[in-house]
Design an enzyme around this catalytic site. Structure first.
Site, mmCIF file in Angstrom:
data_model
loop_
_atom_site.group_PDB
_atom_site.id
_atom_site.type_symbol
_atom_site.label_atom_id
_atom_site.label_comp_id
_atom_site.label_asym_id
_atom_site.label_seq_id
_atom_site.Cartn_x
_atom_site.Cartn_y
_atom_site.Cartn_z
ATOM 1 N N SER A 232 0.847 -1.185 0.000
ATOM 2 C CA SER A 232 0.000 0.000 0.000
ATOM 3 C C SER A 232 0.886 1.239 0.000
ATOM 4 O O SER A 232 2.111 1.146 0.033
ATOM 5 C CB SER A 232 -0.894 0.004 1.235
ATOM 6 N N LYS A 233 0.225 2.369 -0.033
ATOM 7 C CA LYS A 233 0.900 3.676 -0.087
ATOM 8 C C LYS A 233 2.019 3.806 0.953
ATOM 9 O O LYS A 233 3.019 4.469 0.707
ATOM 10 C CB LYS A 233 -0.125 4.779 0.171
#
Ligand code: GLU
Length: 488
Positions: free
Chosen positions: A252-253
């Site tokens: 994820s980010k």
């Protein structure tokens, strides 16, 4: 062309994520390897979150990677339309078929009732599941309520028994229908459920192989039931693992860049990204790490795709990217780095562009690194600020600089080509040798005089890439520094 047909089916609710790009790649490789067809289907049933500009950016990113689909909303094809929002008539027709054959039924239950039902089931320690209240309504009642305009969802009547399939990556998988309640295929708002629309589309588009992430494995059970009810042949499924960050969590980010666009903007090259994505869970089992798209097409085999989670390894991507960068010709590299240099206010002259690109080529991990290394070819040098001035304090430095100036003076043009630059340095080395000055004693002070640094690109690249005026200025500055030191 074989009859193998695969599809990549992104939802246009954001940009192309590297996980989705890998799904697209595996589908592309499978299609090309088998002489089949790849379809791009845009799953835009979520009207609120789907956007046409996301669709265009996904298509642009796929093109950048070299993964063009053979059929899709941008190129058309015999089984369109290729956007779910344009396929309502197919979904309606399927619902009619299922209603007529008794595989589906209207459900009038309100959300309040469903919520209460779920709560009671959970309180009893049961798995929440629709209790089929509306399945047992008399046909008369159903007709009357529908005619009275009462809102109804359409539910699929889940058949009893196990659902089994042979996954191309996981092997045999079995689900018990006990755990699957009658699910909604058409909502009261008229929208269609993902599991249903996908089956209508995959069947309608004659998809033979569905290759997608393993987060869809449980959906496959529902989808297979729908195929059975519709009397359509089901495709073969292969579910690949998902990409995880180095800490084991789903990528994820917080792990950094995750979209293809971000990697492109940083200056990763498409062939490096494709190579890297392919290797995330596939390897032919030998020593090789570097594969062109054509090689991947030739060798890709789903049977060799690992079931373990793929761990995103930025170091490996960086390493591969460096390899691909070093393969570029100086002309191609100079075109690729130009926007990155421009962004940092660095404009190279025509005569220096290729030499500077070649000079910085060994150092680049990503194209975004270019300004850091190229800056030295354009920025003004304040020699007195250099921390390496002691290299100029050695005996004989004046003669080295003077010899260099003489050798340079015998050449013409603002920018020397690499051969001439090498010849100039050779001449300095020969003349130095005659005076008992050799090797490092020549190259180190020259490098410091030209760049203020004690390391960097090969000297010949500096001599070619800096340009005569800049070189003369810098050598004169070094001589002035030495004269001043002498006088002090
Ligand atoms: N639109 C779905 C997704 O993006 C596609 C799932 C599938 O391949 O069936 O996850």
């Amino acid at each position: 062309m074989s009859d193998v047909r695969v599809r990549f089916a992104p939802s246009p609710t954001g940009t192309l994520h590297i996980g989705s790009a890998r799904t697209a790649l595996y589908n592309f490789l499978f299609a090309r390897h088998n002489g089949g067809t790849m379809v791009l289907r845009i799953e835009d049933t979520d009207r609120k979150r789907s956007r046409r500009d996301h669709e265009s950016s996904i298509i642009r990113d796929l093109h950048w990677l070299g993964l063009q689909a053979d059929e899709g909303p941008d190129v058309g094809g015999p089984y369109g339309p290729y956007r779910q929002s344009e396929r309502t008539e197919f979904y309606e027709a399927g619902v009619r078929r299922l209603l007529e054959s008794g595989w589906a039924y209207p459900c009038f239950c309100t959300q309040e009732r469903l919520d209460a039902l779920k709560e009671q089931q959970l309180a009893r320690g049961e798995m929440p599941k629709y209790d089929r209240l509306c399945l047992h309504l008399p046909a008369e009642t159903v007709r009357a309520r529908l005619e009275a305009g009462e809102e109804a969802a359409i539910r699929f009547k889940v058949p009893a028994g196990d659902v089994s399939f042979e996954d191309l990556i996981h092997g045999p998988i079995t689900f018990s229908s006990e755990v699957i309640g009658d699910f909604i295929i058409k909502r009261t708002d008229g929208g269609f459920a993902y599991n249903y629309a996908v089956v209508i589309d995959d069947a309608g588009m004659k998809i033979t192989h569905v290759i997608r992430g393993e987060d869809h494995i449980t959906n496959t059970a529902r989808q297979l039931m729908l195929y059975q009810a519709l009397g359509e042949p089901a495709p073969v499924y292969g579910h690949h693992s998902l990409i995880h960050g180095p800490d084991g969590g789903k990528l994820s980010k917080r792990h950094g860049a995750t979209s293809i666009g971000e990697f492109r903007d940083m200056g990763y090259l498409a062939p490096a990204v494709v190579n890297y994505l392919a290797l995330l869970s596939w390897h032919p089992g030998d020593e090789r790490e570097k594969f062109s798209l054509a090689e991947l097409v030739a060798e890709f085999d789903l049977a060799r795709v690992s079931r373990s989670p793929a761990i995103f390894d930025l170091d490996k991507l960086n390493w591969l990217n460096g390899l691909y960068i070093r393969e570029l010709s100086p002309a191609a590299l100079s075109e690729q780095v130009r926007p990155y240099l421009h962004e940092e206010g660095i404009e190279l002259a025509d005569g220096q562009r290729e030499v500077v690109s070649a000079a910085i080529q060994p150092n680049l991990v990503v194209l975004e690194d270019a300004p850091r290394y190229a800056r030295l070819f354009v920025d003004d040098l304040i020699l007195s600020a250099s921390v390496h001035l002691e290299a100029l304090h050695e005996t004989g430095v004046e003669s080295v600089l003077a010899l260099f100036k003489d050798a340079l003076a015998a050449t013409t043009g603002e920018y020397l080509d690499l051969e001439t630059a090498k010849a100039v340095l050779h001449q300095v080395a020969e003349a130095g040798k005659a005076r008992g000055i050799k090797g490092k004693a020549i190259y180190k002070p020259l490098r410091v005089a030209l760049t203020g640094l004690d390391q960097g690109p090969e000297l010949s690249y500096l001599v070619a890439g800096l340009g005569r005026s800049r070189i003369e200025q810098r050598v004169d500055a070094a001589l002035a520094y030495l004269a001043e030191r002498e006088g002090a």
